[in-house]
Motif scaffolding. Structure first.
Motif, short mmCIF file in Angstrom:
data_model
loop_
_atom_site.label_atom_id
_atom_site.label_comp_id
_atom_site.label_asym_id
_atom_site.label_seq_id
_atom_site.Cartn_x
_atom_site.Cartn_y
_atom_site.Cartn_z
N THR A 257 -14.93 0.66 -7.92
CA THR A 257 -14.29 -0.15 -6.98
C THR A 257 -14.78 -1.90 -6.85
O THR A 257 -13.63 -2.64 -7.02
CB THR A 257 -13.80 0.43 -5.92
N ARG A 260 -13.94 -3.50 -10.29
CA ARG A 260 -12.08 -3.35 -10.76
C ARG A 260 -11.80 -4.53 -9.49
O ARG A 260 -11.33 -5.43 -9.73
CB ARG A 260 -11.48 -2.38 -10.08
N GLU A 261 -12.77 -4.64 -8.99
CA GLU A 261 -12.11 -5.58 -7.48
C GLU A 261 -12.17 -7.13 -8.03
O GLU A 261 -11.63 -7.90 -7.80
CB GLU A 261 -12.74 -5.98 -6.05
N LYS A 263 -12.72 -8.39 -11.49
CA LYS A 263 -12.83 -8.01 -12.82
C LYS A 263 -11.15 -8.96 -11.98
O LYS A 263 -10.55 -10.00 -12.42
CB LYS A 263 -12.16 -7.07 -12.84
N ALA A 264 -10.73 -8.18 -10.78
CA ALA A 264 -9.12 -8.05 -10.14
C ALA A 264 -8.67 -10.24 -9.98
O ALA A 264 -7.74 -10.94 -9.72
CB ALA A 264 -8.42 -7.65 -9.53
N GLY A 267 -10.95 -12.39 -13.86
CA GLY A 267 -11.44 -11.44 -15.12
C GLY A 267 -9.57 -11.97 -15.29
O GLY A 267 -9.08 -12.91 -15.12
N HIS A 271 -4.78 -8.90 -17.69
CA HIS A 271 -5.44 -8.16 -16.62
C HIS A 271 -5.41 -7.75 -15.66
O HIS A 271 -5.45 -6.76 -13.87
CB HIS A 271 -7.04 -7.71 -17.24
N ARG A 272 -5.02 -8.80 -14.89
CA ARG A 272 -5.64 -8.90 -12.99
C ARG A 272 -4.73 -6.81 -12.40
O ARG A 272 -5.18 -6.75 -11.14
CB ARG A 272 -5.58 -10.39 -12.32
N ARG A 275 -5.73 -4.32 -12.78
CA ARG A 275 -7.66 -4.36 -11.89
C ARG A 275 -7.73 -3.71 -11.12
O ARG A 275 -7.96 -3.59 -9.66
CB ARG A 275 -8.39 -5.94 -12.33
N THR A 276 -6.52 -4.93 -9.74
CA THR A 276 -5.75 -4.48 -8.71
C THR A 276 -5.46 -3.11 -8.07
O THR A 276 -6.25 -2.58 -7.81
CB THR A 276 -4.83 -5.62 -8.01
N ALA A 278 -6.02 -0.49 -9.61
CA ALA A 278 -7.25 0.13 -9.75
C ALA A 278 -8.53 0.10 -8.35
O ALA A 278 -8.62 1.39 -7.85
CB ALA A 278 -7.89 -0.13 -11.15
N ALA A 279 -8.59 -1.02 -7.93
CA ALA A 279 -9.56 -1.65 -7.18
C ALA A 279 -8.49 -0.98 -5.79
O ALA A 279 -9.72 -0.34 -5.01
CB ALA A 279 -9.65 -2.97 -6.82
#
Length: 292
Positions: A257, A260-261, A263-264, A267, A271-272, A275-276, A278-279
């Motif tokens: 987590t 992904r947070e 990278k949100a 990144g 892709h943000r 990624r958000t 997923a986080a």
């Protein structure tokens, strides 16, 4: 980034491929996926289709294709993955040729989906020797570095304490083992045909404890709309889940987590969004594991 095509291959590479599958009449590049290299369906004079993955032998991503080749060579016969028909090197390229799964689509992981039984069956059949594949700790190294940066920068707000506590309690040795792991199970790597589900794209394959794949699938189920409790009930039926230490599953969820947070936040902008999402799913899964 320019996506490589069939015509980008060297003459020697194309000749080597056609020597195995016949003259290529049409090469259709895969639309999905962000991995570098050539990924294309090949229609041949033999009236059969194959799927090609190819990468320049001196490119930085060649290690991922080498992993995929090693995984296919080490997996047990019952693993529902498209068979690798041939692999080789020619004209400066590493070449992997697979059976093409006609009519395949990304599996639907949402609640009530007819794909779910097939997905769980496919994941339960992932087995084999990790062989020469790197240990799962190699895959986790990037997540560990990102988590360290995440905590050092004071990110996470009210979540920060839960992240740090889960990470501190993670028994790293519990993740290790010699079993083949896919490591990157998500809907795009689970190909459903309506009759069977195939596990594809083994670029991050590694070796470790067998339950790790189930633990990494769980937040994907939450992301698809399942409650964390339901996601846990679904993966609980997978092999060796009962052997997974609670602290290891929780720590792995925190790593997954935080990555992904982070990278949100930092990144690539395109892709943000995912990624958000997923986080947020990962955080819900972690809170469930921590029994908040």
């Amino acid at each position: 980034m320019h996506k490589l095509q069939w015509d980008d291959l060297s003459d020697a590479a194309r000749n080597a491929i056609e020597a195995r599958c016949g003259a290529v009449l049409k090469a259709e590049s895969a639309e999905r996926g962000i991995m570098p290299g050539v990924a294309a369906r090949l229609d041949t004079e033999c009236r059969e289709s194959a799927f090609l993955k190819a990468i320049p032998r001196d490119g930085p991503a060649v290690r991922l294709h080498l992993r995929e080749r090693a995984a296919n060579l080490g997996m047990a016969d019952g693993v529902p993955a498209p068979p690798m028909l041939w692999s080789g090197e020619a004209g400066g390229w590493l070449l992997l040729l697979f059976h093409f799964v006609d009519g395949g689509r990304s599996a639907d992981l949402s609640p009530g989906s007819r794909d779910l039984p097939g997905v769980l069956d496919a994941v339960s059949r992932i087995e084999g020797s990790g062989g020469v594949l790197p240990p799962v700790s190699v895959n986790l190294e990037m997540l560990k570095k990102t988590a360290a940066a995440f905590l050092a920068e004071g990110l996470g707000g009210s979540r920060r304490g839960t992240y740090a506590e889960a990470l501190d309690a993670l028994p790293w040795a519990a993740l290790e083992g010699d079993e083949l792991l896919h490591y990157d199970l998500h809907s795009g790597n689970l190909l459903a045909t309506g009759r069977e589900t195939f596990v594809i794209d083994w670029s991050f394959a590694c070796r470790g404890a067998r339950w790790v794949d189930a633990a990494l699938l769980a937040p994907r189920l939450v992301e698809a709309g399942h409650t964390p409790a339901r996601a846990e009930a679904l993966v609980a039926g997978l092999p060796t889940w009962d052997a997974a230490p609670a602290e290891a599953v929780t720590g792995l969820a925190a790593l997954w987590t935080m990555f992904r947070e982070y990278k949100a936040l930092y990144g690539p902008r395109e892709h943000r969004g995912f990624r958000t999402r997923a986080a947020e799913a990962g955080w819900a899964w972690l809170r469930h594991l921590a029994r908040w």
